[in-house]
Scaffold this motif. Structure first.
Motif, PDB file in Angstrom:
ATOM      1  N   ARG A   1     -18.493   0.270  26.583  1.00 41.49           N
ATOM      2  CA  ARG A   1     -17.154  -0.007  26.046  1.00 41.49           C
ATOM      3  C   ARG A   1     -17.158   0.183  24.531  1.00 41.49           C
ATOM      4  O   ARG A   1     -18.037  -0.322  23.833  1.00 41.49           O
ATOM      5  N   THR A   2     -16.173   0.912  24.007  1.00 41.89           N
ATOM      6  CA  THR A   2     -16.094   1.120  22.563  1.00 41.89           C
ATOM      7  C   THR A   2     -14.876   0.412  21.990  1.00 41.89           C
ATOM      8  O   THR A   2     -13.852   0.270  22.654  1.00 41.89           O
ATOM      9  N   VAL A   3     -15.045  -0.047  20.752  1.00 41.38           N
ATOM     10  CA  VAL A   3     -13.969  -0.678  20.007  1.00 41.38           C
ATOM     11  C   VAL A   3     -13.985  -0.086  18.596  1.00 41.38           C
ATOM     12  O   VAL A   3     -14.982   0.502  18.171  1.00 41.38           O
ATOM     13  N   GLN A   4     -12.891  -0.232  17.883  1.00 39.63           N
ATOM     14  CA  GLN A   4     -12.848   0.268  16.515  1.00 39.63           C
ATOM     15  C   GLN A   4     -13.693  -0.640  15.633  1.00 39.63           C
ATOM     16  O   GLN A   4     -13.597  -1.860  15.680  1.00 39.63           O
ATOM     17  N   GLY A   5     -14.553  -0.042  14.820  1.00 35.08           N
ATOM     18  CA  GLY A   5     -15.418  -0.834  13.959  1.00 35.08           C
ATOM     19  C   GLY A   5     -16.045   0.013  12.875  1.00 35.08           C
ATOM     20  O   GLY A   5     -15.632   1.152  12.628  1.00 35.08           O
ATOM     21  N   GLN A   6     -17.050  -0.544  12.246  1.00 39.25           N
ATOM     22  CA  GLN A   6     -17.770   0.147  11.187  1.00 39.25           C
ATOM     23  C   GLN A   6     -19.172   0.480  11.676  1.00 39.25           C
ATOM     24  O   GLN A   6     -19.783  -0.306  12.388  1.00 39.25           O
ATOM     25  N   ALA A   7     -19.643   1.623  11.248  1.00 40.61           N
ATOM     26  CA  ALA A   7     -20.996   2.050  11.611  1.00 40.61           C
ATOM     27  C   ALA A   7     -21.697   2.557  10.364  1.00 40.61           C
ATOM     28  O   ALA A   7     -21.085   3.180   9.505  1.00 40.61           O
ATOM     29  N   LEU A   8     -22.977   2.278  10.274  1.00 42.85           N
ATOM     30  CA  LEU A   8     -23.805   2.798   9.192  1.00 42.85           C
ATOM     31  C   LEU A   8     -24.529   4.021   9.726  1.00 42.85           C
ATOM     32  O   LEU A   8     -25.263   3.922  10.711  1.00 42.85           O
ATOM     33  N   VAL A   9     -24.288   5.170   9.121  1.00 47.62           N
ATOM     34  CA  VAL A   9     -24.893   6.417   9.600  1.00 47.62           C
ATOM     35  C   VAL A   9     -25.760   7.032   8.509  1.00 47.62           C
ATOM     36  O   VAL A   9     -25.534   6.826   7.319  1.00 47.62           O
ATOM     37  N   VAL A  10     -26.750   7.788   8.955  1.00 46.34           N
ATOM     38  CA  VAL A  10     -27.656   8.493   8.050  1.00 46.34           C
ATOM     39  C   VAL A  10     -27.483   9.981   8.297  1.00 46.34           C
ATOM     40  O   VAL A  10     -27.641  10.459   9.423  1.00 46.34           O
ATOM     41  N   ASP A  11     -27.145  10.702   7.236  1.00 42.62           N
ATOM     42  CA  ASP A  11     -27.057  12.153   7.308  1.00 42.62           C
ATOM     43  C   ASP A  11     -28.383  12.740   6.851  1.00 42.62           C
ATOM     44  O   ASP A  11     -28.919  12.349   5.818  1.00 42.62           O
ATOM     45  N   ARG A  12     -28.905  13.661   7.657  1.00 39.18           N
ATOM     46  CA  ARG A  12     -30.155  14.331   7.311  1.00 39.18           C
ATOM     47  C   ARG A  12     -29.870  15.539   6.434  1.00 39.18           C
ATOM     48  O   ARG A  12     -28.816  16.149   6.524  1.00 39.18           O
ATOM     49  N   LYS A  13     -30.830  15.905   5.628  1.00 41.66           N
ATOM     50  CA  LYS A  13     -30.686  17.103   4.796  1.00 41.66           C
ATOM     51  C   LYS A  13     -30.703  18.355   5.658  1.00 41.66           C
ATOM     52  O   LYS A  13     -30.016  19.319   5.378  1.00 41.66           O
ATOM     53  N   ARG A  14     -31.514  18.340   6.689  1.00 49.00           N
ATOM     54  CA  ARG A  14     -31.611  19.506   7.578  1.00 49.00           C
ATOM     55  C   ARG A  14     -30.897  19.228   8.885  1.00 49.00           C
ATOM     56  O   ARG A  14     -31.517  18.946   9.899  1.00 49.00           O
ATOM     57  N   GLY A  15     -29.579  19.288   8.857  1.00 48.48           N
ATOM     58  CA  GLY A  15     -28.792  19.247  10.083  1.00 48.48           C
ATOM     59  C   GLY A  15     -28.641  17.910  10.748  1.00 48.48           C
ATOM     60  O   GLY A  15     -29.604  17.198  10.966  1.00 48.48           O
ATOM     61  N   GLY A  16     -27.408  17.589  11.064  1.00 52.80           N
ATOM     62  CA  GLY A  16     -27.091  16.462  11.917  1.00 52.80           C
ATOM     63  C   GLY A  16     -27.309  15.101  11.292  1.00 52.80           C
ATOM     64  O   GLY A  16     -27.780  14.964  10.178  1.00 52.80           O
ATOM     65  N   SER A  17     -26.954  14.112  12.067  1.00 49.98           N
ATOM     66  CA  SER A  17     -27.114  12.722  11.661  1.00 49.98           C
ATOM     67  C   SER A  17     -28.114  12.050  12.577  1.00 49.98           C
ATOM     68  O   SER A  17     -28.314  12.466  13.715  1.00 49.98           O
ATOM     69  N   LEU A  18     -28.729  11.021  12.060  1.00 50.75           N
ATOM     70  CA  LEU A  18     -29.578  10.168  12.874  1.00 50.75           C
ATOM     71  C   LEU A  18     -28.644   9.372  13.784  1.00 50.75           C
ATOM     72  O   LEU A  18     -27.461   9.202  13.481  1.00 50.75           O
ATOM     73  N   ARG A  19     -29.147   8.892  14.898  1.00 48.65           N
ATOM     74  CA  ARG A  19     -28.311   8.034  15.746  1.00 48.65           C
ATOM     75  C   ARG A  19     -27.779   6.893  14.899  1.00 48.65           C
ATOM     76  O   ARG A  19     -28.405   6.478  13.931  1.00 48.65           O
ATOM     77  N   THR A  20     -26.631   6.359  15.267  1.00 51.50           N
ATOM     78  CA  THR A  20     -26.016   5.287  14.493  1.00 51.50           C
ATOM     79  C   THR A  20     -27.026   4.173  14.267  1.00 51.50           C
ATOM     80  O   THR A  20     -27.647   3.687  15.214  1.00 51.50           O
ATOM     81  N   LEU A  21     -27.210   3.797  13.010  1.00 55.64           N
ATOM     82  CA  LEU A  21     -28.195   2.780  12.680  1.00 55.64           C
ATOM     83  C   LEU A  21     -27.758   1.401  13.151  1.00 55.64           C
ATOM     84  O   LEU A  21     -28.379   0.812  14.022  1.00 55.64           O
ATOM     85  N   VAL A  22     -26.718   0.893  12.540  1.00 55.16           N
ATOM     86  CA  VAL A  22     -26.199  -0.419  12.906  1.00 55.16           C
ATOM     87  C   VAL A  22     -24.679  -0.356  12.884  1.00 55.16           C
ATOM     88  O   VAL A  22     -24.090   0.472  12.201  1.00 55.16           O
TER      89      VAL A  22
END
Length: 184
Positions: free
Chosen positions: A132-153
């Motif tokens: 189930r998803t709800v609207q919220g805040q997520a901390l994300v990490v963008d990699r220098k070489r493509g893509g993002s890491l899975r949502t941290l917290v």
């Protein structure tokens, strides 16, 4: 008189936040920049209690003379203890070496030189890790070489549910670590 040492949700005063780290907790040590949430701690405690009952049953079964069954009970208890202690370690850890995302069955480590940005975004997030998803805040990490890491917290996971100020503080600390080590 409140007993602040009994709760992980006690208010941190400005002096405690800005205090120098202890000598044994240098920048090379992996540390979680936030406290595990009460839901995470309570769940782990329940599973450790379950493991103690399984170990007690192993003793009773061994006393009855069924050693193979007692061995199975001990093995089950060891697995439950290992999973509950690993569940307590789930989260984001930082050090001078990089950023580490610990999940229940895997760990991802990203050196700081591979991190492009750590940022907070508004988006649908999973509620307590469920589908189930709800609207919220997520901390994300963008990699220098493509893509993002899975949502941290997220502000809806087990560590920050109903604790928005703890999420903001953890996000600020993680973004500060990334900014400090990004320029090195």
């Amino acid at each position: 008189m409140p007993l602040a040492f009994l709760t992980a949700d006690r208010d941190l005063d400005d002096q405690a936040v800005e205090a120098a780290p202890l000598p044994h907790s240098g920048p090379d040590r992996w540390r979680r920049p936030y406290r595990p949430g009460p839901g995470r701690v309570g769940t782990a405690a329940v599973f450790l209690l379950l493991a103690s009952f399984v170990l007690l049953s192993a003793v009773i079964i061994a006393a009855a003379g069924a050693l193979p069954a007692a061995g199975i009970c001990v093995a089950v208890a060891v697995v439950v203890i290992a999973l509950s202690t690993r569940f307590l370690r789930v989260g984001v850890w930082v050090s001078a070496h990089g950023l580490r995302q610990v999940e229940l069955l895997r760990t991802t480590t990203l050196p700081w030189n591979e991190v492009a940005a750590v940022r907070t975004v508004q988006r649908p997030v999973r509620w307590l890790g469920l589908p189930r998803t709800v609207q919220g805040q997520a901390l994300v990490v963008d990699r220098k070489r493509g893509g993002s890491l899975r949502t941290l917290v997220t502000d809806r996971n087990g560590d920050f549910l109903a604790r928005p100020e703890a999420f903001e503080r953890a996000a600020d600390v993680l973004e500060a670590w990334a900014a400090e080590h990004h320029h090195r």
